[in-house]
Design an enzyme around this catalytic site. Structure first.
Site, PDB file in Angstrom:
ATOM      1  N   GLU A  62       0.958  -1.217   0.148  1.00 35.89           N
ATOM      2  CA  GLU A  62      -0.066  -0.135   0.059  1.00 35.89           C
ATOM      3  C   GLU A  62       0.883   1.210   0.032  1.00 35.89           C
ATOM      4  O   GLU A  62       1.854   1.452   0.793  1.00 35.89           O
ATOM      5  CB  GLU A  62      -1.125   0.035   1.235  1.00 35.89           C
ATOM      6  CG  GLU A  62      -0.393  -0.005   2.551  1.00 35.89           C
ATOM      7  CD  GLU A  62      -1.415   0.061   3.639  1.00 35.89           C
ATOM      8  OE1 GLU A  62      -2.743   0.568   3.394  1.00 35.89           O
ATOM      9  OE2 GLU A  62      -0.936  -0.130   4.710  1.00 35.89           O
ATOM     10  N   ARG A  91      -1.033  10.973  -0.417  1.00 36.63           N
ATOM     11  CA  ARG A  91      -1.438  12.361   0.057  1.00 36.63           C
ATOM     12  C   ARG A  91      -1.255  13.251  -0.793  1.00 36.63           C
ATOM     13  O   ARG A  91      -1.760  14.512  -0.504  1.00 36.63           O
ATOM     14  CB  ARG A  91      -0.306  12.759   1.386  1.00 36.63           C
ATOM     15  CG  ARG A  91      -0.167  11.764   2.512  1.00 36.63           C
ATOM     16  CD  ARG A  91       0.903  12.268   3.494  1.00 36.63           C
ATOM     17  NE  ARG A  91       1.050  11.597   4.644  1.00 36.63           N
ATOM     18  CZ  ARG A  91       2.020  10.754   4.848  1.00 36.63           C
ATOM     19  NH1 ARG A  91       3.119  10.727   4.281  1.00 36.63           N
ATOM     20  NH2 ARG A  91       2.070   9.986   5.968  1.00 36.63           N
ATOM     21  N   LYS A 103      -8.350  -2.451   9.901  1.00 31.36           N
ATOM     22  CA  LYS A 103      -7.055  -2.084  10.406  1.00 31.36           C
ATOM     23  C   LYS A 103      -7.004  -1.567  11.869  1.00 31.36           C
ATOM     24  O   LYS A 103      -7.926  -1.013  12.505  1.00 31.36           O
ATOM     25  CB  LYS A 103      -6.617  -0.839   9.449  1.00 31.36           C
ATOM     26  CG  LYS A 103      -5.080  -0.399   9.822  1.00 31.36           C
ATOM     27  CD  LYS A 103      -4.452   0.908   8.972  1.00 31.36           C
ATOM     28  CE  LYS A 103      -4.001   0.398   7.677  1.00 31.36           C
ATOM     29  NZ  LYS A 103      -3.513   1.044   6.823  1.00 31.36           N
TER      30      LYS A 103
END
Length: 319
Positions: A40, A44, A127
């Site tokens: 992953e 941003r 998560k």
């Protein structure tokens, strides 16, 4: 195979922090060389979005997702081809947006209330970040006991030293983190070190060890006699099972010929399902008709072909 299946089989979900498409591709290649085929990218800005697209194009074997903290970042990542999204915290809006578009998402949840809210939206994998700061495996085990069927993606404070504690737990989907490919590794072009770290982590995940060697005998009397010979030579304890005698835990002598020309070899692993995926990638065929399961989870399976006159089967540790 679903995205979530691929994440489970990978067991490791490295977090890559770079705004460079070239660096992201080099990182992806290093991960793949180490046996890790999921990652992953921390997304941003438009730079990370471009990196996602580059990895998709140049590393087709890599399952690439994006870690996003805002709805805008999710949108950019999805437009760039991210195959799944993760978020550090829980956002009902983001989960609903992903659900509407069929985008697999793993939201961050660390409290019972957050997990309850996520499950109402159909989420079954969350998560858990930062994992060690929130109590690590002790907290996860308590949450898993309450939220049956929910799987966790712990991240934060995990490395190869404590990785085994997490990946061996049945309620852990995979383990995330930046230790496999750090920002420092990327800055110094230490991609060979990344590959070696990944190989070591995959060895921990799979946990392959020799379980025992099974030897075929003609009958129970011959089986017991051979075990007594092992005891006379090495002092091995003997105990009887329905179909065999054991001389220590390492030698099984069958009471009659079963699988394998000469017998069988049992290889232990932390996860038969992950081991099946690993061996398939390496070109080894498994006979899925021999697969044995408990609660839908495979605990044993044989190879299609013998090795050196022995049938070989995988066996889940503790099964």
């Amino acid at each position: 195979m679903t995205v979530f299946d691929r994440i489970y089989n990978a067991a490791l979900l490295p977090q890559i922090k770079t705004g460079s498409a070239d660096d992201a591709v080099l990182a992806a290649k290093a991960l793949l060389s180490g046996g890790v085929d999921a990652m992953e990218l921390v997304c941003r800005s438009d730079d990370e979005a471009a990196a996602i697209a580059a990895v998709q194009e140049q590393c087709p074997d890599m399952l690439v997702g994006a870690q996003c903290a805002t709805w805008e970042a999710c949108e950019k990542a999805a437009e760039s081809g991210a195959q799944f999204l993760t978020t550090p915290g829980y956002s009902e809006k983001i989960v609903a947006w992903c659900d509407e578009r069929g985008i697999p998402v793993i939201p961050g949840c660390v409290t019972p209330s957050e997990i309850m809210a996520a499950t109402v939206q159909g989420v079954r994998i969350v998560k858990f970040f930062p994992a060690e700061a929130f109590g690590g495996m002790k907290t996860l085990a308590s949450l898993a006991e309450v939220f049956e069927g929910v799987k966790f993606l712990p991240c934060g404070g995990i490395d190869n030293e404590n990785l085994a504690d997490y990946v061996e737990a049945p309620f852990v989907q995979a383990v995330g983190g930046s230790w496999l490919c750090t920002a420092g590794d990327i800055a110094t072009r230490s991609f060979e070190a990344v590959t070696e770290r990944c190989k070591a982590a995959r060895a921990i995940v799979l946990g392959f060890t020799l379980g025992h060697v099974g030897v075929n005998a003609a009958n129970a009397e011959e089986s017991l006699a051979l075990c007594k010979t092992f005891r006379a030579a090495f002092g091995f304890d003997i105990w009887e099972m329905p179909a065999s005698f054991f001389a220590s835990s390492g030698v099984e002598v069958m009471k009659h010929s079963e699988v394998g020309t000469n017998g069988h070899i049992a290889i232990l692993t932390n996860s038969v399902r992950r081991a099946e995926a690993e061996l398939a990638k390496k070109g080894f065929a498994l006979d899925l008709s021999t697969e044995k399961c408990i609660g839908g989870e495979p605990i044993a399976v044989y190879f299609q072909n013998e090795l050196g006159g022995f049938a070989v089967h995988l066996l889940k540790k503790g099964a």
